[in-house]
Enzyme design. Structure first.
Site, mmCIF file in Angstrom:
data_model
loop_
_atom_site.group_PDB
_atom_site.id
_atom_site.type_symbol
_atom_site.label_atom_id
_atom_site.label_comp_id
_atom_site.label_asym_id
_atom_site.label_seq_id
_atom_site.Cartn_x
_atom_site.Cartn_y
_atom_site.Cartn_z
ATOM 1 C CB SER A 193 17.001 4.947 7.990
ATOM 2 O OG SER A 193 18.401 4.949 7.785
ATOM 3 C CG LEU B 237 18.594 1.315 0.447
ATOM 4 C CD1 LEU B 237 18.690 -0.125 -0.044
ATOM 5 C CD2 LEU B 237 19.359 2.251 -0.481
ATOM 6 C CG ASP C 187 11.590 2.882 10.576
ATOM 7 O OD1 ASP C 187 12.186 2.499 11.599
ATOM 8 O OD2 ASP C 187 12.168 3.093 9.502
ATOM 9 C CB VAL D 212 8.360 -5.568 9.426
ATOM 10 C CG1 VAL D 212 8.178 -4.130 8.950
ATOM 11 C CG2 VAL D 212 9.829 -5.927 9.605
ATOM 12 C CB CYS E 44 13.084 -0.345 2.675
ATOM 13 S SG CYS E 44 13.055 0.056 0.934
ATOM 14 C CB SER F 27 21.314 -8.144 -0.134
ATOM 15 O OG SER F 27 22.729 -8.031 -0.109
ATOM 16 C CE1 TYR G 224 21.274 -8.030 5.362
ATOM 17 C CE2 TYR G 224 22.797 -8.566 3.569
ATOM 18 C CZ TYR G 224 21.852 -7.732 4.129
ATOM 19 O OH TYR G 224 21.459 -6.578 3.466
ATOM 20 C CE LYS H 141 18.354 -8.231 3.073
ATOM 21 N NZ LYS H 141 17.216 -7.309 3.032
ATOM 22 C CB THR I 81 21.978 3.405 3.558
ATOM 23 O OG1 THR I 81 22.510 2.143 4.004
ATOM 24 C CG2 THR I 81 21.458 3.252 2.152
HETATM 25 N N1 LIG Z 1 22.799 -0.312 2.312
HETATM 26 C C1 LIG Z 1 23.161 -1.293 1.528
HETATM 27 O O1 LIG Z 1 24.259 -1.293 0.947
HETATM 28 C C2 LIG Z 1 22.248 -2.460 1.290
HETATM 29 C C3 LIG Z 1 22.680 -3.445 0.382
HETATM 30 C C4 LIG Z 1 21.854 -4.521 0.134
HETATM 31 C C5 LIG Z 1 20.634 -4.628 0.766
HETATM 32 N N2 LIG Z 1 20.243 -3.678 1.636
HETATM 33 C C6 LIG Z 1 18.925 -3.847 2.284
HETATM 34 O O2 LIG Z 1 18.158 -2.689 2.069
HETATM 35 C C7 LIG Z 1 17.255 -2.494 3.159
HETATM 36 C C8 LIG Z 1 17.417 -1.063 3.677
HETATM 37 O O3 LIG Z 1 18.740 -0.907 4.123
HETATM 38 P P1 LIG Z 1 19.345 0.517 4.523
HETATM 39 O O4 LIG Z 1 20.764 0.472 4.150
HETATM 40 O O5 LIG Z 1 18.456 1.601 4.013
HETATM 41 O O6 LIG Z 1 19.228 0.381 6.119
HETATM 42 P P2 LIG Z 1 19.024 1.474 7.281
HETATM 43 O O7 LIG Z 1 19.565 0.834 8.504
HETATM 44 O O8 LIG Z 1 19.531 2.807 6.859
HETATM 45 O O9 LIG Z 1 17.436 1.553 7.398
HETATM 46 C C9 LIG Z 1 16.659 0.464 7.819
HETATM 47 C C10 LIG Z 1 15.375 0.989 8.445
HETATM 48 O O10 LIG Z 1 14.586 -0.161 8.804
HETATM 49 C C11 LIG Z 1 14.070 0.049 10.108
HETATM 50 N N3 LIG Z 1 13.840 -1.254 10.745
HETATM 51 C C12 LIG Z 1 14.780 -2.157 11.152
HETATM 52 N N4 LIG Z 1 14.183 -3.226 11.703
HETATM 53 C C13 LIG Z 1 12.849 -3.000 11.651
HETATM 54 C C14 LIG Z 1 11.701 -3.740 12.061
HETATM 55 N N5 LIG Z 1 11.810 -4.940 12.675
HETATM 56 N N6 LIG Z 1 10.469 -3.214 11.843
HETATM 57 C C15 LIG Z 1 10.342 -2.003 11.248
HETATM 58 N N7 LIG Z 1 11.383 -1.247 10.847
HETATM 59 C C16 LIG Z 1 12.621 -1.751 11.042
HETATM 60 C C17 LIG Z 1 15.125 0.869 10.836
HETATM 61 O O11 LIG Z 1 14.582 1.560 11.944
HETATM 62 C C18 LIG Z 1 15.585 1.804 9.718
HETATM 63 O O12 LIG Z 1 14.814 2.987 9.658
HETATM 64 C C19 LIG Z 1 17.591 -3.589 4.178
HETATM 65 O O13 LIG Z 1 16.690 -4.664 4.000
HETATM 66 C C20 LIG Z 1 18.990 -4.018 3.790
HETATM 67 O O14 LIG Z 1 19.263 -5.351 4.153
HETATM 68 C C21 LIG Z 1 21.028 -2.588 1.921
#
Ligand SMILES: NC(=O)c1ccc[n+]([C@@H]2O[C@H](COP(=O)([O-])OP(=O)(O)OC[C@H]3O[C@@H](n4cnc5c(N)ncnc54)[C@H](O)[C@@H]3O)[C@@H](O)[C@H]2O)c1
Length: 258
Positions: free
Chosen positions: A15, A17, A36, A61, A87, A151, A164, A168, A199
């Site tokens: 999913s 990023l 995942d 993870v 990610c 983040s 959170y 981070k 996302t």
């Molecule tokens: N979207 C944003 O604006 C944003 C901003 C800052 C940081 N982030 C960070 O970027 C990363 C990706 O975020 P995103 O927005 O793509 O999220 P998302 O929810 O779209 O995707 C996260 C993916 O991680 C998987 N996942 C969750 N827990 C898991 C685990 N324990 N083991 C294996 N897989 C697991 C989920 O199934 C999912 O496919 C995260 O670490 C998030 O904190 C996102």
């Protein structure tokens, strides 16, 4: 590092990023292995790329045995590992005290730290052990690169972001010592601190929350694109001189308390 022909592990590649990272690394010629917890989502990323160049394992993870089993599947599929991108993560919210001054359940804090911080370290340490077996590559004599996802909340956590932000901030904090630990092996470690990225994690928030977040972005005045994250991963992997650094990818946002 020349990405073409290398093997990349992307956690959370089902999913957002992570998926965009898989697609950009594959476009640069890498084979991609996904960890995942969402099998259907990971299978969709694999289908987008093509089963000969991508595969996934159902991995949590935060769980040592699950990650160990995932690495065994990765080695069976692709033999070695040069690029690791963490990610996988969860977005949680909860103030230290609720409206009635009850403390946040400790289990909620622990879960966030367990997935985001411990999960990233768990994967990074096993990735590094596998990379240590590589022949040194190219002029820089590199064996691999690890990229963790922090983040902007690591620096400017909003109301309700104790857990959170702590998770981070831990990722930012471990970036330099991890790079120092692995320097003699030619393994680089960097982190990306995204701002507001479009996302499923962000787009699931209520519209008024999304609008409030976007209003703090300076330029371009929109959410970041997952592809822009994937492009930065490709650059970090390619540019051998970037090491031990956390790079903000955020349109100059500085998060306000709410
Ligand atoms: N979207 C944003 O604006 C944003 C901003 C800052 C940081 N982030 C960070 O970027 C990363 C990706 O975020 P995103 O927005 O793509 O999220 P998302 O929810 O779209 O995707 C996260 C993916 O991680 C998987 N996942 C969750 N827990 C898991 C685990 N324990 N083991 C294996 N897989 C697991 C989920 O199934 C999912 O496919 C995260 O670490 C998030 O904190 C996102």
């Amino acid at each position: 590092m020349n990405i073409n022909g290398q093997v990349a592990l992307v956690t959370g590649g089902g999913s957002g990023l992570g998926r965009a990272t898989c697609e950009q690394l594959a476009a640069a010629g890498a084979k991609v292995f996904i960890f995942d917890m969402n099998a259907a989502a990971a299978a969709e990323t694999v289908a987008n790329i093509g089963a000969e160049r991508a595969a996934f394992a159902l991995v949590n993870v935060a769980d040592e045995a699950s990650v160990q089993a995932g690495f065994e599947q990765l080695v069976a599929a692709f033999g070695a590992l040069q690029i690791c991108v963490n990610c996988a993560g969860i977005a949680t919210a909860g103030k230290i005290l609720d409206r009635d001054s009850n403390p946040l359940p400790l289990s909620e804090f622990s879960k966030t730290i367990s997935v985001n911080l411990i999960g990233s370290f768990n994967v990074a340490r096993m990735a590094a052990a596998l990379m240590a077996k590589n022949e040194a590559m190219g002029e820089a004599l590199e064996r691999g690169i690890i990229i963790n996802t922090a983040s902007v909340a690591a620096f400017e956590g909003q109301l309700g972001q104790c857990a959170y932000s702590a998770s981070k901030g831990g990722i930012v904090g471990m970036t330099l010592p991890m790079a120092r630990d692995l320097a003699k092996l030619g393994i680089r470690v960097n982190a990306i601190a995204p701002g507001i990225m479009g996302t499923p994690m962000l787009l699931a928030m209520p519209k008024n929350v999304q609008e409030g977040l976007v209003s703090n972005i300076q330029f371009p005045k929109r959410m970041g694109l997952p592809k822009e994250y994937g492009d930065l991963v490709v650059h970090l992997a390619s540019n051998s001189y970037i090491n031990g650094e956390t790079i903000r990818l955020d349109g100059a946002i500085r998060m306000q308390p709410r």
